[in-house]
Design a protein around this motif. Sequence first.
Motif, mmCIF file in Angstrom:
data_model
loop_
_atom_site.group_PDB
_atom_site.id
_atom_site.type_symbol
_atom_site.label_atom_id
_atom_site.label_comp_id
_atom_site.label_asym_id
_atom_site.label_seq_id
_atom_site.Cartn_x
_atom_site.Cartn_y
_atom_site.Cartn_z
ATOM 1 N N LEU A 1 0.824 -1.209 0.000
ATOM 2 C CA LEU A 1 0.000 0.000 0.000
ATOM 3 C C LEU A 1 0.862 1.265 0.000
ATOM 4 N N ARG A 2 2.041 1.149 0.584
ATOM 5 C CA ARG A 2 2.914 2.329 0.630
ATOM 6 C C ARG A 2 3.632 2.563 -0.699
ATOM 7 N N PHE A 3 4.045 1.487 -1.387
ATOM 8 C CA PHE A 3 4.947 1.675 -2.519
ATOM 9 C C PHE A 3 4.366 1.317 -3.885
ATOM 10 N N VAL A 4 3.252 0.557 -3.952
ATOM 11 C CA VAL A 4 2.640 0.272 -5.257
ATOM 12 C C VAL A 4 2.006 1.554 -5.782
ATOM 13 N N PRO A 5 2.301 1.949 -7.018
ATOM 14 C CA PRO A 5 1.769 3.210 -7.569
ATOM 15 C C PRO A 5 0.251 3.253 -7.540
ATOM 16 N N ILE A 6 -0.296 4.442 -7.348
ATOM 17 C CA ILE A 6 -1.728 4.608 -7.152
ATOM 18 C C ILE A 6 -2.537 4.194 -8.374
ATOM 19 N N GLU A 7 -1.923 4.248 -9.573
ATOM 20 C CA GLU A 7 -2.681 3.873 -10.778
ATOM 21 C C GLU A 7 -2.917 2.365 -10.871
ATOM 22 N N HIS A 8 -2.197 1.567 -10.096
ATOM 23 C CA HIS A 8 -2.385 0.110 -10.107
ATOM 24 C C HIS A 8 -3.452 -0.256 -9.070
ATOM 25 N N SER A 9 -4.712 0.002 -9.406
ATOM 26 C CA SER A 9 -5.809 -0.159 -8.444
ATOM 27 C C SER A 9 -5.957 -1.604 -7.979
ATOM 28 N N VAL A 10 -5.872 -2.559 -8.914
ATOM 29 C CA VAL A 10 -6.057 -3.974 -8.557
ATOM 30 C C VAL A 10 -4.947 -4.428 -7.616
ATOM 31 N N GLY A 11 -3.711 -4.055 -7.930
ATOM 32 C CA GLY A 11 -2.590 -4.433 -7.075
ATOM 33 C C GLY A 11 -2.716 -3.838 -5.687
ATOM 34 N N ARG A 12 -3.149 -2.594 -5.606
ATOM 35 C CA ARG A 12 -3.314 -1.945 -4.296
ATOM 36 C C ARG A 12 -4.474 -2.570 -3.523
ATOM 37 N N LEU A 13 -5.527 -2.990 -4.235
ATOM 38 C CA LEU A 13 -6.641 -3.668 -3.569
ATOM 39 C C LEU A 13 -6.184 -4.994 -2.971
ATOM 40 N N ILE A 14 -5.360 -5.737 -3.705
ATOM 41 C CA ILE A 14 -4.818 -7.007 -3.188
ATOM 42 C C ILE A 14 -3.962 -6.742 -1.946
ATOM 43 N N CYS A 15 -3.154 -5.696 -2.003
ATOM 44 C CA CYS A 15 -2.330 -5.342 -0.834
ATOM 45 C C CYS A 15 -3.207 -4.988 0.368
ATOM 46 N N TYR A 16 -4.309 -4.282 0.101
ATOM 47 C CA TYR A 16 -5.240 -3.951 1.191
ATOM 48 C C TYR A 16 -5.795 -5.226 1.816
ATOM 49 N N TYR A 17 -6.166 -6.187 0.986
ATOM 50 C CA TYR A 17 -6.706 -7.443 1.508
ATOM 51 C C TYR A 17 -5.663 -8.202 2.334
ATOM 52 N N LEU A 18 -4.390 -8.058 1.976
ATOM 53 C CA LEU A 18 -3.327 -8.758 2.710
ATOM 54 C C LEU A 18 -3.137 -8.213 4.125
ATOM 55 N N THR A 19 -3.696 -7.033 4.417
ATOM 56 C CA THR A 19 -3.547 -6.487 5.779
ATOM 57 C C THR A 19 -4.508 -7.138 6.769
ATOM 58 N N GLY A 20 -5.397 -8.016 6.299
ATOM 59 C CA GLY A 20 -6.396 -8.623 7.174
ATOM 60 C C GLY A 20 -5.893 -9.612 8.212
ATOM 61 N N PRO A 21 -4.898 -10.464 7.886
ATOM 62 C CA PRO A 21 -4.500 -11.506 8.854
ATOM 63 C C PRO A 21 -3.923 -11.021 10.172
ATOM 64 N N TYR A 22 -3.742 -9.697 10.372
ATOM 65 C CA TYR A 22 -3.288 -9.234 11.694
ATOM 66 C C TYR A 22 -4.283 -9.658 12.776
ATOM 67 N N ASN A 23 -5.545 -9.857 12.378
ATOM 68 C CA ASN A 23 -6.544 -10.316 13.339
ATOM 69 C C ASN A 23 -6.206 -11.704 13.879
ATOM 70 N N ALA A 24 -5.674 -12.582 13.010
ATOM 71 C CA ALA A 24 -5.303 -13.932 13.446
ATOM 72 C C ALA A 24 -4.173 -13.870 14.466
ATOM 73 N N ALA A 25 -3.190 -13.000 14.219
ATOM 74 C CA ALA A 25 -2.085 -12.846 15.174
ATOM 75 C C ALA A 25 -2.609 -12.337 16.515
ATOM 76 N N PHE A 26 -3.553 -11.397 16.481
ATOM 77 C CA PHE A 26 -4.090 -10.838 17.721
ATOM 78 C C PHE A 26 -4.877 -11.877 18.511
ATOM 79 N N VAL A 27 -5.548 -12.782 17.819
ATOM 80 C CA VAL A 27 -6.268 -13.868 18.505
ATOM 81 C C VAL A 27 -5.305 -14.678 19.364
ATOM 82 N N LEU A 28 -4.140 -15.014 18.814
ATOM 83 C CA LEU A 28 -3.177 -15.800 19.593
ATOM 84 C C LEU A 28 -2.556 -14.973 20.716
#
Length: 524
Positions: free
Chosen positions: A384-411
């Motif tokens: 999300l920090r370094f993928v250029p803003i015009e690459h919307s699909v790539g940035r959306l995938i990066c956004y989705y990758l931020t989700g698993p922090y919830n799994a770490a917090f559960v443990l």
Amino acid sequence: MANHAPPENVDSKANIAEVPTISHAESNQEHSKFKSAKNADGDTAMALFDDPDELHEDVDPVEARKLLWKIDFMILPYLAVCYAFFYIDKTTLSYAAIFGIREDLDLHGTRYSWLSSIFYFGFLAWAFPTNFLMQRLPIGKYLGANIFMWGAFLMIQAACNSFETLAVLRALGGAAEACADPAFMLITSMWYTRREQPVRLGLWYTANGLGIALGGLLGYGIGHLKGALPSWKYEFIVIGALCSAWGIVMFIFLPDSPVTAKGLTKRERRMAVERLRENQTGVENKHLKPYQILEAFMDYKLYIFFILGMVCNIPNGGISNFGTIIIKGFGFSTLVTTLMQIPYGFIIAISILTCVYLNDRFENRRCIFVLIFLIPNLAGSFGLRFVPIEHSVGRLICYYLTGPYNAAFVLVLSMQMANTAGHTKKVVTNAVLFLGYCTGNIAGPFFYKTEQSPTYPLGIWSMIVSHLIEAVLISILGLLLRWENQKRDRIQSQMEGGLEGRDLDATAFLDLTDRENLNFRYIY
């Protein structure tokens, strides 16, 4: 990593850090102290074991499995549905933002960020009082009443016509929710063994992800309502009403304790409590014990869990309130943005279930799995920090990758739950961990500067730094808990009977803290 069976015999006020060696005579003396302490201020579970003939009944494995399934159905659905509403509530303001609340209530500058954070000021202010009330009152009834009030405050927000009135109601809603996560953790520790806790905690926490998905669907449906009110008002009314209704259901049906559960027979209640002997953490104790409060604040684990609670939730404070704005910045319409949250919710749910399953499958290597499930978050944050803003699909995938922090917090939550004994000490440690949780959620939104919309570079850097600090802290905690276990092994190897002559019954339900109880072993 290691999950040692707890050993035996320690004085009920001894701090093991001060015990270099123990002689055979001292060991026998301590054993007799424990045996005579049955009439002390122990755990509520002791009431079920007044008759010695009722102890250690032979239980058929099939009967034990049936009881576990019964407990699961008595507890998990209530917690899971409630937790789904928690996350829907946390994203309600985010959906209201794309439905026009910022324009209607003139939420310019940092006002929107303050509304995101002020919820947690209410949470923060009421954290300790609500935890102590939870210890004194029937926990199922207290939780249900708070959920009802929380939904009511949410509905009233639809009537707000200014920043000030909305801020007051957000703070009151935060105070009503302050008991929720600590109550869920106490309930889980009251009903499940330490081995079972991460899976059950993961099952109800998974509803966090389902709540995001359901919130997206509700937001999409509410966005299509064409009534007399703006869409953001319907968001508060509909979700608030559903929350209050579920609070009533929990008040009526959620049991307060395995000792008093009306849905279990007397034999099943004894079996439910008997399963918890190996935990060495008891069920509950209704008396506030000042010495356990003092011990909690002298324990380094409390401060590590506070910082972990904070750094785990700085990303959450930002994403839960600015996620929809970030996605809309990829070029999607308002209604499509609500639907884009649905995959994110399912990714979180799948991550949590995968994490707790692998942790259970590989014998509770909790610290290792926290580190493993932080990797996608770091990758997504850097994207999300370094993928250029015009690459919307790539940035959306990066956004989705931020989700698993919830799994770490559960443990992280499961480690705090499994490694704290003594009911008052558990209550205090829970409260402090969620003070960190509040601090992180308060700070998180302020890293997302209005002038940096929609890429929010400072906000993304806050996620990256938080995850790196979390990785360092969890590694240090794992090493410290391993050292604590090794020290206890050395002490007990010098006692009569050594490590093999262990009697869990001596300390299982005396409401001893983890530092008092030499039988206790930490899980990491």
